[in-house]
Motif scaffolding. Structure first.
Motif, PDB file in Angstrom:
ATOM      1  N   GLU A 260       0.501  -1.053  -0.328  1.00 52.69           N
ATOM      2  CA  GLU A 260      -0.261  -0.350   0.027  1.00 52.69           C
ATOM      3  C   GLU A 260       0.880   1.618   0.036  1.00 52.69           C
ATOM      4  O   GLU A 260       2.249   1.629   0.431  1.00 52.69           O
ATOM      5  N   HIS A 289      -8.028  -4.220  -0.644  1.00 53.10           N
ATOM      6  CA  HIS A 289      -7.500  -4.478   0.333  1.00 53.10           C
ATOM      7  C   HIS A 289      -6.920  -3.563   0.466  1.00 53.10           C
ATOM      8  O   HIS A 289      -6.235  -2.463   0.706  1.00 53.10           O
ATOM      9  N   GLU A 290      -5.666  -3.253  -1.037  1.00 56.20           N
ATOM     10  CA  GLU A 290      -4.120  -2.251  -1.015  1.00 56.20           C
ATOM     11  C   GLU A 290      -5.203  -0.595  -1.030  1.00 56.20           C
ATOM     12  O   GLU A 290      -4.536   0.511  -1.024  1.00 56.20           O
ATOM     13  N   HIS A 293      -6.158   0.206   2.200  1.00 50.57           N
ATOM     14  CA  HIS A 293      -5.379   0.515   3.352  1.00 50.57           C
ATOM     15  C   HIS A 293      -4.052   2.183   2.743  1.00 50.57           C
ATOM     16  O   HIS A 293      -4.119   2.648   3.863  1.00 50.57           O
ATOM     17  N   GLU A 323      -3.475  -4.109   9.464  1.00 47.63           N
ATOM     18  CA  GLU A 323      -3.584  -5.713   8.698  1.00 47.63           C
ATOM     19  C   GLU A 323      -4.788  -5.897   8.420  1.00 47.63           C
ATOM     20  O   GLU A 323      -5.055  -6.761   7.429  1.00 47.63           O
ATOM     21  N   TYR A 393      -3.057 -10.503  10.760  1.00 48.28           N
ATOM     22  CA  TYR A 393      -3.708 -10.532   9.911  1.00 48.28           C
ATOM     23  C   TYR A 393      -5.080 -11.564   9.629  1.00 48.28           C
ATOM     24  O   TYR A 393      -6.253 -11.160   9.583  1.00 48.28           O
TER      25      TYR A 393
HETATM   26 ZN   LIG Z   1      -2.135  -4.964   3.738  1.00 43.10          ZN
END
Ligand SMILES: [Zn+2]
Length: 607
Positions: A260, A289-290, A293, A323, A393
């Motif tokens: 990210e 996900h990224e 971030h 995370e 995670y």
């Molecule tokens: Zn991540």
């Protein structure tokens, strides 16, 4: 945790950088060339100009890149270091520690350091240069001047052949392939892709976004742009604004994973992994996900994560939020965007819970401990990890889900984890502050309208077994468990077939294999005198060993012949019974109207 070397008076926000000893900001200009990409050598030239040049100028390579919490020693890839003054005369220099080149400036107002960086490792945090492309992270390629992390820098790229340059850094107008970073935190946050890439652009709420694809594959660029736009839109809906000027998704088509950045992300995916649809959804999960971030961790920053110390570990107990919370929002964004079904969403969560429940390590390590020890553990799992660790995670995703549902239940559906994220965004990021573990709990309690100390002490700071159904019932769900393989005989070791050999990869504590003395690394040669790896029909996914065990019952005795290191031995082994569970979400039979409503709010589907 964050070390401040400077003796400056304390300013509340934002935190001062590592040290600010010189009042004069140097001018720093990099040129990155790649005249022979097949040699994997990025050629760097670094110009430093200052009216107050120190006698000894220290140039440093970061030892890690934010987002990937392991010391990676990027200095080891540096070669051919040399340095001259502005008149082209050689200056002497010496290495004074693993990542510092100290230059004897002899009072020169300008110095030009040159070096090459061997770049032959494609990951989202390293560099690769070859005849296909160049991809690099500035933190793994460009040096900083000691105490000058806040200095701006320009980067001019000299691409090979007809290659073009993509980065999240803004271009400097009137200068070809030159980009500006306001400081080294921004510079190190901005990877480059230089190649003959494909590109697609889209706008969301007036902000330009683009996807850069480096290489061929079975992707549909238009479809990716459409789906990425839906993901961006869901992020916008949570926070009410897009904070960046523009955003770039850089995708390299090998390996996997993502990193990210403030206004970009580097992703990796298998070039033929965009079909079938189930695999494509995996790619969209990575995108979500990224992208999420850009709020959670890049702007909503845990205590120690920014400004960064690029030469040491930056310890935080909050990776389970940075995370794990982001892993949780992957699914949330995809579901809200209509890119996965409620059933798909819940199936993913049930699988994640199964994996956690099969790790004896959940009783050894809390979420905060796993976060703090990321630097020595997460990126270096060994065979004992299953028994002494959890992933911040995986458990972080589950616990953030449970926290979300707890808040929804406690607030009668008026609040959710979105409110927690918004509080952190508005009260911390917007006020230039980082948040602490206590701040996260407080923000959650504010949303829930009650104390969550019990929740945090058990599931975040502690290692208690999670009482799932106590929480899931709030949205009318129960997690139903059944024995996955009832009555099946079981050794209990995690086996892997390698080169025709059956080897033990790991052994969860408490299993028959653990209690009866099998070891990780043992090669099981035979069972009751029969070779363990007789090839099975292609239609069978079982090993011979498994097929043989299928005919046995728990309590039966077998003789295992195995190699341990270089010595053959036989072990009398009593088979156990397989206690592993399957986890399935089911609606509560007697769900109330309120539970049904909260379920609908949560998943936009009927219970
Ligand atoms: Zn991540």
């Amino acid at each position: 945790m964050y070390k401040e070397v400077s003796a400056q008076k304390k300013t509340p926000t934002p935190k001062p950088s590592i040290a600010e000893t010189s009042t004069v900001t140097p001018s720093i200009d990099f040129t990155v060339s790649m005249s022979k990409p097949w040699t994997h050598l990025l050629e760097i030239e670094m110009h430093v100009g200052s009216s107050e040049m120190p006698q000894q100028l220290e140039l440093k390579m970061p030892v890690w890149t934010p987002g990937s919490y392991l010391i990676r020693e990027y200095a080891r890839h540096v070669q051919d270091f040399a340095v001259k003054n502005g008149a082209g005369e050689n200056l002497s220099w010496q290495k004074i520690n693993k990542n510092t080149w100290a230059v004897d400036t002899k009072g020169a107002k300008e110095i030009v350091a040159s070096y090459r960086v061997y770049s032959n490792e494609l990951t989202v945090r390293t560099n690769e240069l070859n005849d296909d492309h160049g991809f690099w992270n500035n933190g793994a390629a460009l040096m900083f001047v000691k105490d000058q992390i806040k200095a701006p820098a320009n980067v001019t790229v000299v691409p090979y052949g007809n290659w073009r340059v993509a980065t999240g850094l803004p271009p400097v107008s009137g200068r070809a392939n030159t980009f500006r970073a306001e400081n080294f935190d921004i510079l190190y946050d901005s990877p480059f892709e230089v190649s003959d890439y494909k590109e697609v652009s889209f706008e969301v709420h007036g902000k330009p976004h683009r996807v850069i694809m480096s290489g061929e594959g079975n992707y549909d660029l238009k479809q990716i742009a459409e789906d990425a736009a839906k993901i961006v839109e869901q992020g916008y809906k949570i926070f009410g604004e897009l904070v960046y000027h523009d955003y770039t998704f850089i995708v390299n088509l090998r390996g996997g994973g993502g990193l990210e950045h403030l206004n970009s992300t580097a992703l990796q995916a298998n070039r033929f992994g965009f079909r079938p649809e189930t695999r494509y959804k995996g790619f969209l999960s990575l995108v979500a996900h990224e992208y999420f971030h850009n709020w959670n961790v890049k702007r909503i920053r845990p205590d120690a994560l920014g400004p960064f110390d690029y030469e040491n570990e930056n310890y935080t107990k909050l990776l389970w939020v940075a995370e794990g919370g982001t892993a949780y929002y992957e699914g949330v964004l995809l579901r809200r965007a209509g890119l996965i079904t409620a059933k798909e969403y819940l199936t993913t969560k049930a699988t994640a819970i199964k994996q956690l429940q099969e790790r004896p390590g959940r009783f050894q390590t809390s979420l905060e401990e796993a976060s703090f020890d990321a630097w020595i553990k997460y990126y270096r799992p060994d065979e004992n990890a299953v028994n002494n660790q959890i992933s911040y995670y995986d458990k972080g995703e589950i616990v953030n889900m449970l926290l979300d549902i707890t808040i929804r239940s406690a607030s009668g559906g008026s609040k959710s984890l979105d409110d927690v994220m918004r509080t952190l965004f508005n009260e911390f990021f917007k006020k230039g502050r980082n948040y602490s573990p206590e701040d996260y709990q407080k923000a959650a309690e504010l949303a829930a309208g009650r104390s969550l100390d019990d929740f945090f002490s058990k599931y975040v700071r502690g290692r208690a077994e999670i009482d799932y159904n106590e929480i899931f019932k709030g949205i009318g769900l129960q997690l139903s468990t059944t024995t996955a393989n009832p009555g099946k005989a079981y050794i209990g070791a995690d086996l892997v077939e390698e080169n025709g050999r059956v080897n033990i990869r790991s052994i969860p504590a408490g299993t028959p294999a653990y209690e009866q003395g099998l070891n990780t690394g043992d090669q099981i040669v035979a069972i009751d005198g029969y070779r363990s790896n007789i090839p099975q029909p292609a239609s069978s996914r079982e090993t011979f060993l498994q097929a043989y065990l299928n005919d046995k019952k728990p309590g039966d005795k077998v003789k295992l012949t195995l190699f341990r290191f270089d010595k053959l031995r036989e072990i009398d082994f009593t088979l156990g019974s397989d206690q592993r569970m399957e986890y399935v979400f089911k609606p509560l039979a007697d769900a109330t109207e309120q539970q049904k409503k909260l379920y609908h709010d949560y998943l936009n589907a009927d219970l």
